[in-house]
Scaffold this motif. Sequence first.
Motif, PDB file in Angstrom:
ATOM      1  N   THR A   1       0.821  -1.211   0.000  1.00 40.66           N
ATOM      2  CA  THR A   1       0.000   0.000   0.000  1.00 40.66           C
ATOM      3  C   THR A   1       0.853   1.258   0.000  1.00 40.66           C
ATOM      4  O   THR A   1       1.975   1.251   0.535  1.00 40.66           O
ATOM      5  CB  THR A   1      -0.910   0.026   1.251  1.00 40.66           C
ATOM      6  N   CYS A   2       0.278   2.330  -0.525  1.00 35.87           N
ATOM      7  CA  CYS A   2       0.954   3.622  -0.443  1.00 35.87           C
ATOM      8  C   CYS A   2       0.977   4.131   0.991  1.00 35.87           C
ATOM      9  O   CYS A   2       1.700   5.090   1.294  1.00 35.87           O
ATOM     10  CB  CYS A   2       0.303   4.632  -1.380  1.00 35.87           C
ATOM     11  N   ALA A   3       0.203   3.501   1.877  1.00 35.84           N
ATOM     12  CA  ALA A   3       0.248   3.897   3.284  1.00 35.84           C
ATOM     13  C   ALA A   3       1.610   3.588   3.907  1.00 35.84           C
ATOM     14  O   ALA A   3       1.919   4.077   4.990  1.00 35.84           O
ATOM     15  CB  ALA A   3      -0.858   3.204   4.079  1.00 35.84           C
ATOM     16  N   THR A   4       2.450   2.795   3.208  1.00 35.87           N
ATOM     17  CA  THR A   4       3.805   2.556   3.732  1.00 35.87           C
ATOM     18  C   THR A   4       4.672   3.815   3.620  1.00 35.87           C
ATOM     19  O   THR A   4       5.713   3.890   4.260  1.00 35.87           O
ATOM     20  CB  THR A   4       4.519   1.407   2.980  1.00 35.87           C
ATOM     21  N   TYR A   5       4.251   4.784   2.802  1.00 32.05           N
ATOM     22  CA  TYR A   5       5.060   6.009   2.640  1.00 32.05           C
ATOM     23  C   TYR A   5       4.769   7.049   3.731  1.00 32.05           C
ATOM     24  O   TYR A   5       5.524   8.012   3.863  1.00 32.05           O
ATOM     25  CB  TYR A   5       4.809   6.650   1.275  1.00 32.05           C
ATOM     26  N   GLY A   6       3.672   6.898   4.447  1.00 33.95           N
ATOM     27  CA  GLY A   6       3.330   7.882   5.468  1.00 33.95           C
ATOM     28  C   GLY A   6       2.916   9.207   4.833  1.00 33.95           C
ATOM     29  O   GLY A   6       2.043   9.237   3.972  1.00 33.95           O
ATOM     30  N   VAL A   7       3.533  10.294   5.278  1.00 31.82           N
ATOM     31  CA  VAL A   7       3.235  11.615   4.709  1.00 31.82           C
ATOM     32  C   VAL A   7       4.453  12.045   3.901  1.00 31.82           C
ATOM     33  O   VAL A   7       5.376  12.667   4.437  1.00 31.82           O
ATOM     34  CB  VAL A   7       2.935  12.650   5.821  1.00 31.82           C
ATOM     35  N   PRO A   8       4.490  11.698   2.618  1.00 38.96           N
ATOM     36  CA  PRO A   8       5.702  11.958   1.838  1.00 38.96           C
ATOM     37  C   PRO A   8       5.941  13.457   1.626  1.00 38.96           C
ATOM     38  O   PRO A   8       4.997  14.233   1.558  1.00 38.96           O
ATOM     39  CB  PRO A   8       5.427  11.261   0.511  1.00 38.96           C
ATOM     40  N   LYS A   9       7.212  13.812   1.496  1.00 40.20           N
ATOM     41  CA  LYS A   9       7.548  15.233   1.312  1.00 40.20           C
ATOM     42  C   LYS A   9       7.359  15.661  -0.133  1.00 40.20           C
ATOM     43  O   LYS A   9       7.221  16.845  -0.417  1.00 40.20           O
ATOM     44  CB  LYS A   9       8.991  15.478   1.750  1.00 40.20           C
ATOM     45  N   LYS A  10       7.402  14.688  -1.064  1.00 46.41           N
ATOM     46  CA  LYS A  10       7.321  15.045  -2.481  1.00 46.41           C
ATOM     47  C   LYS A  10       6.166  14.315  -3.159  1.00 46.41           C
ATOM     48  O   LYS A  10       5.831  13.201  -2.781  1.00 46.41           O
ATOM     49  CB  LYS A  10       8.619  14.633  -3.189  1.00 46.41           C
ATOM     50  N   SER A  11       5.594  14.956  -4.164  1.00 45.97           N
ATOM     51  CA  SER A  11       4.544  14.306  -4.953  1.00 45.97           C
ATOM     52  C   SER A  11       4.852  14.564  -6.433  1.00 45.97           C
ATOM     53  O   SER A  11       5.288  15.663  -6.774  1.00 45.97           O
ATOM     54  CB  SER A  11       3.188  14.914  -4.592  1.00 45.97           C
ATOM     55  N   PRO A  12       4.671  13.615  -7.345  1.00 46.43           N
ATOM     56  CA  PRO A  12       4.189  12.254  -7.104  1.00 46.43           C
ATOM     57  C   PRO A  12       5.241  11.403  -6.388  1.00 46.43           C
ATOM     58  O   PRO A  12       6.403  11.767  -6.309  1.00 46.43           O
ATOM     59  CB  PRO A  12       3.904  11.748  -8.511  1.00 46.43           C
ATOM     60  N   ILE A  13       4.769  10.263  -5.905  1.00 43.12           N
ATOM     61  CA  ILE A  13       5.579   9.386  -5.060  1.00 43.12           C
ATOM     62  C   ILE A  13       6.210   8.281  -5.907  1.00 43.12           C
ATOM     63  O   ILE A  13       5.506   7.480  -6.517  1.00 43.12           O
ATOM     64  CB  ILE A  13       4.680   8.735  -3.986  1.00 43.12           C
ATOM     65  N   ALA A  14       7.540   8.258  -5.921  1.00 41.83           N
ATOM     66  CA  ALA A  14       8.248   7.154  -6.593  1.00 41.83           C
ATOM     67  C   ALA A  14       8.583   6.089  -5.553  1.00 41.83           C
ATOM     68  O   ALA A  14       8.504   6.341  -4.348  1.00 41.83           O
ATOM     69  CB  ALA A  14       9.516   7.685  -7.245  1.00 41.83           C
ATOM     70  N   GLU A  15       8.980   4.911  -6.031  1.00 46.47           N
ATOM     71  CA  GLU A  15       9.285   3.800  -5.104  1.00 46.47           C
ATOM     72  C   GLU A  15      10.495   4.120  -4.226  1.00 46.47           C
ATOM     73  O   GLU A  15      10.673   3.528  -3.162  1.00 46.47           O
ATOM     74  CB  GLU A  15       9.543   2.494  -5.880  1.00 46.47           C
ATOM     75  N   SER A  16      11.333   5.047  -4.676  1.00 47.09           N
ATOM     76  CA  SER A  16      12.529   5.410  -3.897  1.00 47.09           C
ATOM     77  C   SER A  16      12.194   6.339  -2.731  1.00 47.09           C
ATOM     78  O   SER A  16      13.043   6.611  -1.884  1.00 47.09           O
ATOM     79  CB  SER A  16      13.540   6.098  -4.811  1.00 47.09           C
ATOM     80  N   THR A  17      10.969   6.837  -2.658  1.00 50.04           N
ATOM     81  CA  THR A  17      10.548   7.699  -1.549  1.00 50.04           C
ATOM     82  C   THR A  17      10.692   6.934  -0.230  1.00 50.04           C
ATOM     83  O   THR A  17      10.282   5.761  -0.158  1.00 50.04           O
ATOM     84  CB  THR A  17       9.058   8.095  -1.747  1.00 50.04           C
ATOM     85  N   PRO A  18      11.272   7.551   0.789  1.00 50.90           N
ATOM     86  CA  PRO A  18      11.412   6.837   2.067  1.00 50.90           C
ATOM     87  C   PRO A  18      10.062   6.341   2.590  1.00 50.90           C
ATOM     88  O   PRO A  18       9.063   7.060   2.507  1.00 50.90           O
ATOM     89  CB  PRO A  18      11.992   7.902   3.003  1.00 50.90           C
ATOM     90  N   GLN A  19      10.064   5.131   3.114  1.00 51.06           N
ATOM     91  CA  GLN A  19       8.827   4.553   3.671  1.00 51.06           C
ATOM     92  C   GLN A  19       8.806   4.802   5.176  1.00 51.06           C
ATOM     93  O   GLN A  19       9.682   4.311   5.889  1.00 51.06           O
ATOM     94  CB  GLN A  19       8.746   3.062   3.353  1.00 51.06           C
ATOM     95  N   ASP A  20       7.823   5.557   5.610  1.00 54.47           N
ATOM     96  CA  ASP A  20       7.760   5.970   7.011  1.00 54.47           C
ATOM     97  C   ASP A  20       6.287   6.054   7.422  1.00 54.47           C
ATOM     98  O   ASP A  20       5.714   7.137   7.538  1.00 54.47           O
ATOM     99  CB  ASP A  20       8.454   7.338   7.131  1.00 54.47           C
ATOM    100  N   PRO A  21       5.652   4.891   7.644  1.00 58.40           N
ATOM    101  CA  PRO A  21       4.200   4.871   7.870  1.00 58.40           C
ATOM    102  C   PRO A  21       3.788   5.672   9.092  1.00 58.40           C
ATOM    103  O   PRO A  21       4.546   5.769  10.057  1.00 58.40           O
ATOM    104  CB  PRO A  21       3.886   3.394   8.094  1.00 58.40           C
ATOM    105  N   VAL A  22       2.573   6.212   9.032  1.00 55.16           N
ATOM    106  CA  VAL A  22       2.061   6.993  10.165  1.00 55.16           C
ATOM    107  C   VAL A  22       0.900   6.282  10.859  1.00 55.16           C
ATOM    108  O   VAL A  22       0.234   6.875  11.699  1.00 55.16           O
ATOM    109  CB  VAL A  22       1.640   8.419   9.720  1.00 55.16           C
TER     110      VAL A  22
END
Length: 336
Positions: A116-137
Amino acid sequence: MRVLVTGGAGYVGCHAVDALLRAGHEVRVYDNLELGHAGAVPLGLLIEGDLAEGDKLSDVLSEQRIDAVMHFAAYSTVGESVTDPGRYWHNNVLGTLSLLDAMRATNVRSLVFSSTCATYGVPKKSPIAESTPQDPVNPYGMSKLTIERALADYASAYGLGYAALRYFNACGASPHGHLGEAHANESHLIPICLQAALGQSESVTIFGVDYPTRDGTCIRDYIHVDDLADAHLRALERLSPGAGLRLNLGTGRGFSVREVIDACRRVSGREIHVEIGTRRTGDPPELVADPSRAREVLGWTARYSEIDPIVETAWQWHVAHPAGYPDGPGAAFEHS
Ligand code: UFG
């Protein structure tokens, strides 16, 4: 291939079963029917069981001569995961470890996993690539990320070949009309709007109009459930032992809550009354996928990228099935 689909009586799982069968695969569904519907599974394919029953899973994998597993069975409501995280750690994490160990014991090495994209938490950048840090909230996102980490270890140590597919907002219904979204205690935006359009509820509450977005409401990437199913089939064909794919599944386009409500009004031709509410805890302002890696790796793009055609399939389903699935095993397939 002969594929075991866990959670194949649930929303995304049953659409994947349909796609697998149409592509000529053999399917067995493993589902405890806590949230799934026996009516959504073609007759003769359902094996009732829980992920926690490791010995039963091993028996099913070997007796049914399973080649690969698509694993959908999970709890997936963000808010509930915050108030009752134990359910998520037990079912999503321990349940999946039980499945992985049964696969290991029976030498089944191919897995497509619902992430799920919920693994990214609140990403700093959009759109979200797979390299975006995963930091769930929330615990839901954390449960899925925990399994992604386990899959990587099982791949390198035990030769598992897997794909972790990170869905954005799953929605829509089969254009064939027999399968769709039917959750008890519905919490998802599109079905809630369409239930209001049908007069099943008074109004829709918008959870927050003060987000830093173009109209103040949250933006999401709405991906049609048949596009998700198509990506699963493609991923299944590209699995290789000891290696993992981690891919975003979204359209790359974002629609705000207000834009979705307007689409539901246009498609249904009905008025939908709106109330303005406060923010829902844990909702990031914007979640939009960069789906380019799935295109490169799977040759996949979403066929539904506009919101109206997605809502049209959902509207057809809700009009035809105002009370959800018909009762009885395989009932959805009786007239299809
Ligand atoms: N929303 C409303 N009113 C409602 C219902 C939803 O305003 O009555 C809003 C939400 O606040 C959110 C958007 O509509 O901004 C979409 O909400 P959904 O509940 O339909 O979907 P979510 O984005 O919360 O959740 C979905 C999946 C989760 C997944 C998550 C990833 O259901 O499993 O995307 O963010 F984890």
